[in-house]
Design a protein around this motif. Structure first.
Motif, PDB file in Angstrom:
ATOM      1  N   ASN A 102     -13.280  32.845  31.852  1.00 28.29           N
ATOM      2  CA  ASN A 102     -13.445  31.472  32.345  1.00 28.29           C
ATOM      3  C   ASN A 102     -13.639  30.733  31.071  1.00 28.29           C
ATOM      4  OD1 ASN A 102     -13.655  30.498  35.444  1.00 28.29           O
ATOM      5  ND2 ASN A 102     -14.503  32.468  35.153  1.00 28.29           N
ATOM      6  N   ARG A 103     -13.184  31.354  29.872  1.00 26.76           N
ATOM      7  CA  ARG A 103     -13.530  30.807  28.282  1.00 26.76           C
ATOM      8  C   ARG A 103     -13.154  29.356  28.144  1.00 26.76           C
ATOM      9  NH1 ARG A 103     -10.805  32.259  23.243  1.00 26.76           N
ATOM     10  NH2 ARG A 103     -12.396  32.311  21.603  1.00 26.76           N
ATOM     11  N   GLU A 104     -12.051  29.228  28.608  1.00 27.89           N
ATOM     12  CA  GLU A 104     -11.274  27.897  28.045  1.00 27.89           C
ATOM     13  C   GLU A 104     -11.838  26.740  29.037  1.00 27.89           C
ATOM     14  OE1 GLU A 104      -9.551  30.498  28.559  1.00 27.89           O
ATOM     15  OE2 GLU A 104      -8.679  30.944  26.684  1.00 27.89           O
ATOM     16  N   ARG A 105     -12.197  27.182  30.428  1.00 27.73           N
ATOM     17  CA  ARG A 105     -12.870  25.936  31.309  1.00 27.73           C
ATOM     18  C   ARG A 105     -14.338  25.906  30.694  1.00 27.73           C
ATOM     19  NH1 ARG A 105     -15.747  26.157  35.924  1.00 27.73           N
ATOM     20  NH2 ARG A 105     -15.858  28.569  35.968  1.00 27.73           N
ATOM     21  N   LEU A 106     -15.098  26.639  30.402  1.00 30.75           N
ATOM     22  CA  LEU A 106     -16.399  26.601  29.880  1.00 30.75           C
ATOM     23  C   LEU A 106     -16.610  25.881  28.606  1.00 30.75           C
ATOM     24  CD1 LEU A 106     -18.008  29.949  31.170  1.00 30.75           C
ATOM     25  CD2 LEU A 106     -18.509  27.629  32.136  1.00 30.75           C
ATOM     26  N   ALA A 107     -15.647  26.091  27.859  1.00 28.82           N
ATOM     27  CA  ALA A 107     -15.733  25.536  26.392  1.00 28.82           C
ATOM     28  C   ALA A 107     -15.166  24.052  26.461  1.00 28.82           C
ATOM     29  CB  ALA A 107     -14.509  26.437  25.458  1.00 28.82           C
ATOM     30  N   LYS A 108     -14.216  23.611  27.229  1.00 23.06           N
ATOM     31  CA  LYS A 108     -13.942  22.104  27.485  1.00 23.06           C
ATOM     32  C   LYS A 108     -15.147  21.513  27.996  1.00 23.06           C
ATOM     33  CE  LYS A 108     -10.491  19.143  29.655  1.00 23.06           C
ATOM     34  NZ  LYS A 108      -9.463  18.876  30.336  1.00 23.06           N
ATOM     35  N   ILE A 109     -15.851  22.063  29.028  1.00 21.54           N
ATOM     36  CA  ILE A 109     -16.794  21.362  29.400  1.00 21.54           C
ATOM     37  C   ILE A 109     -18.155  21.283  28.503  1.00 21.54           C
ATOM     38  CG2 ILE A 109     -18.901  21.492  31.017  1.00 21.54           C
ATOM     39  CD1 ILE A 109     -17.341  23.016  32.909  1.00 21.54           C
ATOM     40  N   LEU A 110     -18.557  22.165  27.522  1.00 21.60           N
ATOM     41  CA  LEU A 110     -19.160  22.130  26.244  1.00 21.60           C
ATOM     42  C   LEU A 110     -18.714  20.889  25.479  1.00 21.60           C
ATOM     43  CD1 LEU A 110     -19.861  25.911  25.605  1.00 21.60           C
ATOM     44  CD2 LEU A 110     -21.523  24.225  26.504  1.00 21.60           C
ATOM     45  N   VAL A 111     -17.419  20.855  25.197  1.00 21.58           N
ATOM     46  CA  VAL A 111     -17.008  19.701  24.394  1.00 21.58           C
ATOM     47  C   VAL A 111     -17.179  18.501  25.010  1.00 21.58           C
ATOM     48  CG1 VAL A 111     -15.143  18.565  23.022  1.00 21.58           C
ATOM     49  CG2 VAL A 111     -15.284  21.123  23.258  1.00 21.58           C
ATOM     50  N   GLN A 112     -17.083  18.482  26.260  1.00 23.35           N
ATOM     51  CA  GLN A 112     -17.343  17.038  27.101  1.00 23.35           C
ATOM     52  C   GLN A 112     -18.641  16.525  26.833  1.00 23.35           C
ATOM     53  OE1 GLN A 112     -15.309  18.428  30.479  1.00 23.35           O
ATOM     54  NE2 GLN A 112     -13.591  16.815  30.554  1.00 23.35           N
ATOM     55  N   GLU A 113     -19.483  17.610  27.210  1.00 15.44           N
ATOM     56  CA  GLU A 113     -20.818  17.019  27.365  1.00 15.44           C
ATOM     57  C   GLU A 113     -21.791  17.131  25.999  1.00 15.44           C
ATOM     58  OE1 GLU A 113     -23.339  19.685  29.928  1.00 15.44           O
ATOM     59  OE2 GLU A 113     -22.451  21.427  29.271  1.00 15.44           O
ATOM     60  N   MET A 114     -21.440  17.966  25.124  1.00 15.02           N
ATOM     61  CA  MET A 114     -22.236  18.255  24.011  1.00 15.02           C
ATOM     62  C   MET A 114     -21.332  17.465  22.732  1.00 15.02           C
ATOM     63  SD  MET A 114     -23.234  19.965  21.196  1.00 15.02           S
ATOM     64  CE  MET A 114     -24.559  19.518  20.155  1.00 15.02           C
ATOM     65  N   GLY A 115     -19.999  17.623  22.538  1.00 15.62           N
ATOM     66  CA  GLY A 115     -19.415  16.914  21.480  1.00 15.62           C
ATOM     67  C   GLY A 115     -19.178  17.785  20.488  1.00 15.62           C
ATOM     68  N   LYS A 116     -19.458  19.224  20.462  1.00 12.78           N
ATOM     69  CA  LYS A 116     -19.078  19.944  19.636  1.00 12.78           C
ATOM     70  C   LYS A 116     -17.724  20.231  19.530  1.00 12.78           C
ATOM     71  CE  LYS A 116     -21.787  23.107  21.218  1.00 12.78           C
ATOM     72  NZ  LYS A 116     -22.638  24.116  21.147  1.00 12.78           N
ATOM     73  N   THR A 117     -16.969  20.975  18.445  1.00 17.31           N
ATOM     74  CA  THR A 117     -15.727  20.997  18.182  1.00 17.31           C
ATOM     75  C   THR A 117     -15.093  22.112  19.211  1.00 17.31           C
ATOM     76  OG1 THR A 117     -15.946  23.007  16.619  1.00 17.31           O
ATOM     77  CG2 THR A 117     -15.704  20.488  15.876  1.00 17.31           C
ATOM     78  N   TYR A 118     -14.098  22.122  19.779  1.00 15.91           N
ATOM     79  CA  TYR A 118     -13.498  23.012  20.716  1.00 15.91           C
ATOM     80  C   TYR A 118     -13.570  24.493  20.155  1.00 15.91           C
ATOM     81  CZ  TYR A 118     -10.129  25.099  24.214  1.00 15.91           C
ATOM     82  OH  TYR A 118      -9.900  25.747  25.160  1.00 15.91           O
ATOM     83  N   GLY A 119     -13.321  24.721  18.747  1.00 10.58           N
ATOM     84  CA  GLY A 119     -13.287  26.079  18.222  1.00 10.58           C
ATOM     85  C   GLY A 119     -14.736  26.691  18.428  1.00 10.58           C
ATOM     86  N   LEU A 120     -15.647  25.662  17.978  1.00  7.88           N
ATOM     87  CA  LEU A 120     -16.942  26.236  18.199  1.00  7.88           C
ATOM     88  C   LEU A 120     -17.640  26.547  19.447  1.00  7.88           C
ATOM     89  CD1 LEU A 120     -19.869  26.936  16.778  1.00  7.88           C
ATOM     90  CD2 LEU A 120     -20.397  24.278  17.026  1.00  7.88           C
ATOM     91  N   ALA A 121     -17.130  25.616  20.595  1.00  4.97           N
ATOM     92  CA  ALA A 121     -17.224  25.974  21.856  1.00  4.97           C
ATOM     93  C   ALA A 121     -16.681  27.285  22.542  1.00  4.97           C
ATOM     94  CB  ALA A 121     -16.762  24.609  22.874  1.00  4.97           C
ATOM     95  N   LEU A 122     -15.485  27.676  22.100  1.00  3.43           N
ATOM     96  CA  LEU A 122     -14.996  28.799  22.278  1.00  3.43           C
ATOM     97  C   LEU A 122     -16.030  29.967  21.794  1.00  3.43           C
ATOM     98  CD1 LEU A 122     -11.218  28.295  21.612  1.00  3.43           C
ATOM     99  CD2 LEU A 122     -12.350  28.638  24.043  1.00  3.43           C
ATOM    100  N   GLY A 123     -16.330  29.811  20.677  1.00  4.15           N
ATOM    101  CA  GLY A 123     -17.354  30.772  20.193  1.00  4.15           C
ATOM    102  C   GLY A 123     -18.544  30.909  21.066  1.00  4.15           C
ATOM    103  N   GLU A 124     -19.011  29.774  21.386  1.00  6.08           N
ATOM    104  CA  GLU A 124     -20.308  29.752  22.396  1.00  6.08           C
ATOM    105  C   GLU A 124     -20.209  30.227  23.331  1.00  6.08           C
ATOM    106  OE1 GLU A 124     -23.661  26.961  24.280  1.00  6.08           O
ATOM    107  OE2 GLU A 124     -22.331  25.774  23.001  1.00  6.08           O
ATOM    108  N   VAL A 125     -19.162  30.531  24.319  1.00  7.21           N
ATOM    109  CA  VAL A 125     -18.906  30.768  25.350  1.00  7.21           C
ATOM    110  C   VAL A 125     -18.758  32.579  25.041  1.00  7.21           C
ATOM    111  CG1 VAL A 125     -17.043  31.518  27.320  1.00  7.21           C
ATOM    112  CG2 VAL A 125     -17.630  29.119  26.315  1.00  7.21           C
ATOM    113  N   ASP A 126     -18.058  32.698  24.015  1.00  7.12           N
ATOM    114  CA  ASP A 126     -18.020  34.410  23.571  1.00  7.12           C
ATOM    115  C   ASP A 126     -19.671  34.927  23.395  1.00  7.12           C
ATOM    116  OD1 ASP A 126     -15.061  34.412  23.640  1.00  7.12           O
ATOM    117  OD2 ASP A 126     -14.863  33.902  21.538  1.00  7.12           O
ATOM    118  N   VAL A 127     -20.344  34.262  22.592  1.00  5.81           N
ATOM    119  CA  VAL A 127     -21.685  34.515  22.284  1.00  5.81           C
ATOM    120  C   VAL A 127     -22.379  34.532  23.821  1.00  5.81           C
ATOM    121  CG1 VAL A 127     -23.804  33.866  21.255  1.00  5.81           C
ATOM    122  CG2 VAL A 127     -21.701  33.838  19.793  1.00  5.81           C
TER     123      VAL A 127
END
Length: 492
Positions: free
Chosen positions: A90-115
């Motif tokens: 669910n990497r892309e879906r979770l990353a998009k939520i992180l961008v929406q609620e926190m404002g971090k860049t999408y690339g970093l959000a993808l990395g956060e999901v991986d971590v």
């Protein structure tokens, strides 16, 4: 009728808490709005839980704990490995939520999901390696056995800057070691964490073993920390909040693990690689819009390389792109909310009033794209002194205050002259100074000739007002286990 994780209407997704394996609203029915830092629109709502909701989650966890701890550790690890796999799926879906609620860049959000998946998977793979000790006794026909056992019901409180990763950093080791957990994400960025509930169901995590709740710190948060059911609290956040949790937990002597604020020094000595230092500073100071507890927050640059470093650093930072965090090529998104942006503005003004000079930035960006949202330009300050608040207080944003130094000893004295002790950076080719830093820099995490970024097998911990306890690796796993000593005499 079973409720779903969320409902959507009018462009707003309404998420629910996850208690006892099911999705639920707060007892009061109240909710919290979650805004986009990019355009200030309400995108989500989450339940505004209170003491009653906290008690329900704790009692549910308590009822599930013994059965979960009784499972072979390898079985717990297998379930958590499946949970980690689902997070990745669910990497892309979770990353998009992180961008929406926190404002971090999408690339970093993808990395956060991986971590986040790694934070679950690393301890899960260590399930077969949970160890105790057998010691020789002073008595004949006797063994001394040190068993490591789970605390029981644990509470995880995550910060808003990496909400998903910080929650998973706690969930993985807690559940692997046989504990159960109630997780409270921050009210400003709670949604990605609540989305884990659905994945926990799919992974087969038993009811009550993992509970995800939302609400205020003075109501739900205080109940989670002070309730007699809670045996351990692990929290990532600001130092003042951590101190308050420590005080509250002291009443019942509840175990506490705190990862708190930082004020990382960045030391470049005369023999250091300037290019490497500039590259590391650009990445480490501006990642996540500077909202990282291990970011370099004060720069001590040797006279011999000061001018070269400053020129190259200004040139590199000037190229960073501020803008829509979902757009490819964006380096810096918005700050998380208006309060954080206002605080950053005040900090820079105080520094300038005290004599610092703005070499770059120092204001909010102009233009139509920045009329809404919480934006601040990358800022470089020179002529700073170590008594300025910008050099002493945590600055959670893209501000780089810089000082000249004449020696390693001066840098060491200035770096250690701080209430914080989380991370530090050192750039030098001199192995003698590197070895001295091991003993003399008063920080829990030291990056030598590299940018920030801890690894799962390491140990992430702070000294002084930066925390107590620590996370990651075998030492972090051990923080979720109590010791029980058995004196076993086998005389006839």
């Amino acid at each position: 009728m079973t409720k779903s994780m969320k409902e959507s209407s009018d462009g707003i997704d309404r998420y629910r808490m996850f208690i006892n394996g099911e999705f639920c609203d707060s007892v009061s029915g109240e909710t919290i709005d979650v805004e986009s830092p990019t355009n200030e629109q309400v995108l989500f709502t989450v339940p505004k839980g209170n003491q009653q909701d906290a008690i329900l989650a704790l009692e549910t966890a308590q009822a599930a704990q013994k059965a979960w701890a009784a499972r072979p550790a390898v079985e717990r690890g297998e379930i958590l490995s499946k949970f980690a796999d689902l997070i990745r799926e669910n990497r892309e879906r979770l990353a998009k939520i992180l961008v929406q609620e926190m404002g971090k860049t999408y690339g970093l959000a993808l990395g956060e999901v991986d971590v986040s998946a790694d934070f679950i998977n690393f301890p899960a793979q260590a399930a077969r390696r949970l160890e105790g000790d057998i010691l020789p006794s002073d008595l004949p026909n006797e063994h001394i056995m040190i068993h490591k056992v789970p605390y029981g019901v644990t509470v995880g409180i995550a910060a808003w800057n990496f909400p998903l990763a910080l929650a998973c950093r706690k969930i993985g080791p807690a559940l692997t070691t046989g504990n159960v957990m109630v997780v409270k994400p921050p009210s400003v960025t709670p949604v990605a964490v609540l989305a884990l509930g659905e994945l926990a169901q799919q992974a087969g995590i038993p009811k009550g073993v993992l509970n995800l709740v939302t609400g205020g710190g003075s109501t739900m948060g205080e109940e989670l920390v002070t309730n007699k059911i809670t045996r351990l609290v692990t929290m990532t956040g600001s130092t003042p909040t951590g101190q308050e949790i420590f005080r509250k937990a002291a009443e019942r002597l509840t175990a506490v693990r705190l990862e708190l604020g930082g004020k990382a020094p960045f030391i470049l000595l005369a023999d250091g690689d300037v290019e490497k230092a500039v590259d590391a500073a650009v990445v480490s100071r501006h990642l996540n819009s500077g909202q990282v507890c291990t970011c370099p927050e004060r720069f001590y640059i040797h006279d011999a390389v000061y001018d070269e470093f400053l020129e190259k650093y200004i040139a590199a930072v000037s190229k960073l792109k501020i803008g829509d965090p979902m757009e490819e090529g964006t380096d810096i998104g918005p700050k998380v909310n208006a309060h954080e942006t206002n605080e950053l503005e005040k900090i820079v003004k105080r520094a300038v009033d005290a004599g610092a000079k703005v070499a770059l930035g120092g204001k909010r960006p102009e233009g139509e794209a920045f009329q809404k949202g919480h934006w601040y330009e990358p800022t470089i300050l020179t002529d700073c002194t170590n008594d300025m608040s910008v050099m002493r207080d945590e600055v959670f944003g893209v501000v780089s205050p810089i000082m000249r130094i004449k020696s390693y000893d001066e840098a060491l004295e200035l770096a250690n002259d701080s209430d914080f002790g989380l991370a530090a950076f050192l750039f030098t080719r001199d192995m003698r100074l590197i070895q001295r830093a091991v003993l003399e820099l008063e920080f829990g995490e030291i990056y030598v000739n590299r940018p920030m970024g801890e690894q799962r097998q390491g140990f992430h911990n702070g000294h002084k007002l930066s925390g107590t306890g620590g996370e990651d690796g075998k030492y972090g796993l051990d923080n979720y286990l109590e010791k029980k000593t058995m004196y076993v005499n086998f005389n006839d």
